[in-house]
Scaffold this motif. Structure first.
Motif, short mmCIF file in Angstrom:
data_model
loop_
_atom_site.label_atom_id
_atom_site.label_comp_id
_atom_site.label_asym_id
_atom_site.label_seq_id
_atom_site.Cartn_x
_atom_site.Cartn_y
_atom_site.Cartn_z
N ARG A 237 158.56 84.44 21.09
CA ARG A 237 158.27 83.35 20.17
C ARG A 237 159.07 82.12 20.59
NH1 ARG A 237 159.72 83.04 13.67
NH2 ARG A 237 158.90 80.92 13.35
N VAL A 238 158.49 80.95 20.33
CA VAL A 238 159.16 79.67 20.61
C VAL A 238 158.98 78.76 19.39
CG1 VAL A 238 158.82 79.82 23.12
CG2 VAL A 238 157.09 78.69 21.69
N PRO A 239 159.77 77.68 19.30
CA PRO A 239 159.55 76.72 18.20
C PRO A 239 158.17 76.07 18.30
CG PRO A 239 161.70 76.40 19.19
CD PRO A 239 160.97 77.33 20.09
N ASP A 240 157.69 75.60 17.17
CA ASP A 240 156.38 74.96 17.16
C ASP A 240 156.35 73.68 17.99
OD1 ASP A 240 155.59 77.00 15.52
OD2 ASP A 240 155.80 75.83 13.66
N SER A 241 157.52 73.08 18.25
CA SER A 241 157.56 71.85 19.06
C SER A 241 157.27 72.12 20.53
CB SER A 241 158.94 71.19 18.94
OG SER A 241 159.98 72.09 19.32
N CYS A 242 157.19 73.41 20.94
CA CYS A 242 156.85 73.75 22.32
C CYS A 242 155.34 73.87 22.54
CB CYS A 242 157.51 75.09 22.72
SG CYS A 242 159.28 74.99 23.03
N CYS A 243 154.57 73.79 21.52
CA CYS A 243 153.12 74.00 21.64
C CYS A 243 152.43 72.81 22.27
CB CYS A 243 152.52 74.29 20.27
SG CYS A 243 153.17 75.79 19.50
N LEU A 244 151.39 73.10 23.06
CA LEU A 244 150.58 72.02 23.65
C LEU A 244 149.89 71.22 22.56
CD1 LEU A 244 148.96 74.01 26.62
CD2 LEU A 244 150.92 72.47 26.69
N GLU A 245 149.40 71.90 21.55
CA GLU A 245 148.79 71.27 20.38
C GLU A 245 149.53 71.80 19.16
OE1 GLU A 245 144.64 71.90 20.25
OE2 GLU A 245 144.25 70.86 22.15
N PHE A 246 150.21 70.89 18.48
CA PHE A 246 151.07 71.30 17.37
C PHE A 246 150.23 71.78 16.19
CE2 PHE A 246 153.33 70.45 13.42
CZ PHE A 246 154.52 71.13 13.66
N SER A 247 150.67 72.90 15.65
CA SER A 247 150.08 73.43 14.41
C SER A 247 151.09 74.39 13.80
CB SER A 247 148.74 74.15 14.68
OG SER A 247 148.94 75.27 15.54
N GLU A 248 150.89 74.74 12.57
CA GLU A 248 151.83 75.62 11.87
C GLU A 248 151.84 77.00 12.52
OE1 GLU A 248 154.81 76.20 9.18
OE2 GLU A 248 153.66 74.35 9.45
N SER A 249 153.04 77.47 12.87
CA SER A 249 153.27 78.79 13.48
C SER A 249 152.56 78.95 14.82
CB SER A 249 152.83 79.91 12.53
OG SER A 249 153.56 79.85 11.31
N CYS A 250 152.38 77.83 15.53
CA CYS A 250 151.75 77.93 16.85
C CYS A 250 152.68 78.57 17.89
CB CYS A 250 151.30 76.56 17.34
SG CYS A 250 152.68 75.38 17.58
N GLY A 251 153.97 78.62 17.57
CA GLY A 251 154.91 79.23 18.49
C GLY A 251 154.77 80.73 18.58
N LEU A 252 153.97 81.33 17.70
CA LEU A 252 153.74 82.77 17.73
C LEU A 252 152.54 83.13 18.61
CD1 LEU A 252 154.28 83.57 13.94
CD2 LEU A 252 155.85 84.07 15.83
N ALA A 254 150.06 82.89 22.17
CA ALA A 254 150.27 83.32 23.56
C ALA A 254 151.00 82.23 24.33
CB ALA A 254 148.92 83.63 24.20
N PRO A 255 151.74 82.64 25.40
CA PRO A 255 152.47 81.65 26.21
C PRO A 255 151.58 80.59 26.85
CG PRO A 255 153.27 83.87 26.65
CD PRO A 255 152.05 84.02 25.78
N GLY A 256 150.29 80.85 26.97
CA GLY A 256 149.40 79.85 27.56
C GLY A 256 149.28 78.59 26.72
N THR A 257 149.68 78.66 25.47
CA THR A 257 149.60 77.48 24.59
C THR A 257 150.93 76.73 24.48
OG1 THR A 257 150.15 78.85 22.66
CG2 THR A 257 147.80 78.61 23.22
N TRP A 258 151.89 77.06 25.35
CA TRP A 258 153.20 76.43 25.28
C TRP A 258 153.44 75.58 26.53
CZ3 TRP A 258 155.70 81.90 24.60
CH2 TRP A 258 155.32 82.42 23.35
#
Length: 311
Positions: A237-252, A254-258
């Motif tokens: 898991r990573v913080p939501d600020s690492c997501c390519l497209e920010f959304s709630e709990s996006c850090g949970l 797959a790594p392809g979205t970070w």
């Protein structure tokens, strides 16, 4: 026709009495000619009365006084010029300190401990740094302004010493930074990774905000890579600020979205790309400080010179 002895005797000069010289020998005129005077006459002619010596002495003394007065007025004129230049310089210096202090107070009031990344130095936030820097700059500028307007040697020397200490400290830090760049890199990465464990915990709002902003703006995740967050959450898991497209709990997800880029290297590359601007800023800061040192020492010397000449 020859003259008789009786005629010739009428033009013959009678002998002078013993001890007396003829008229031309005594310096009297004889057919428009002057004979050389005797030693007594020459001595009498070139012997000046004693009053003339005092007149010459007074004239010399007056001339020296006028020269000293002119030199004193020139020293005062130079002092006034340097005085107003230094006052204007320190006024700008003081206003700059007020601006930096105001920005620091605004950050502290609105953003809390914004940009606190180090776990070893929790007080080393952007707001605190700006407040301390602004206060110190204001104090130095205030001392310089008062010293310049009052022509106070003690305050001028205090301003010079304070500014010199700051300049030497900055120079020493720059030399140490370039000399130990590799060690500083390793220590910084280790300290930043330790600070990740404080992310999202109570009392560490500044650190949490700083990491969120850096990862969002620089499109990166973690110190070395996104796996640094796995040790923090003990999960994939990573913080939501690492997501390519920010959304709630996006850090949970797959790594392809970070974001995959490491934040430390990304920020370092950004600094290297803007190294010219950083160098110009540092050079301008050094030149301003050298200019302040020059003004302070020049005015100090002018005050000492004016006191010496015009005391």
């Amino acid at each position: 026709m020859r003259r008789s002895s009786t005629d010739e005797s009428t033009y013959r000069r009678s002998p002078s009495p013993p001890g007396k010289e003829p008229g031309f020998a005594r310096g009297g005129p004889f057919f428009g000619l002057h004979a050389n005077p005797g030693p007594k006459a020459a001595q009498a002619r070139y012997t000046s009365p004693k009053g003339n010596k005092y007149v010459v002495f007074y004239l010399d003394l007056s001339f020296i006084f006028l020269l000293e007065l002119k030199r004193c007025s020139m020293a005062r004129g130079c002092l006034q010029g340097v005085k107003y230049l230094m006052f204007a310089f320190n006024l700008l210096f003081w206003l700059g300190g007020c601006g930096v202090l105001g920005v620091g107070i605004w950050l502290a009031a609105t953003q809390g401990n914004f940009a606190t990344l180090s776990s070893s130095f929790p007080s080393l936030s952007a707001a605190n740094l700006l407040i301390v820097t602004g206060t110190f700059v204001m104090a130095i500028g205030f001392v310089g302004c008062i010293g310049a307007i009052k022509e106070n040697k003690c305050l001028l020397l205090t301003f010079f010493v304070m500014l010199l200490l700051v300049f030497l400290l900055e120079t020493s830090l720059a030399i140490l930074f370039f000399a130990y760049t590799d060690k500083i890199d390793r220590y910084a990465q280790r300290d930043l990774k330790k600070g990740l464990h404080l992310y999202g915990t109570p009392g560490n709002v500044g650190l949490t905000n700083a990491w969120s902003i850096i990862q969002t703006d620089f499109r990166c995740c973690g110190v070395s890579n996104y796996t640094d967050w796995f040790e923090v959450y003990n999960a994939t898991r990573v913080p939501d600020s690492c997501c390519l497209e920010f959304s709630e709990s996006c850090g949970l997800h797959a790594p392809g979205t970070w974001w995959k880029a490491p934040c430390y290297e990304t920020v370092k590359v950004w600094l290297q790309e803007n190294l010219l601007a950083v160098g110009i800023f540092g050079l301008c800061t050094a030149l301003v400080q050298i200019l302040g040192l020059t003004f302070a020492m020049t005015m100090y010397c002018q005050v000492v010179k004016a006191d010496t000449y015009c005391a």
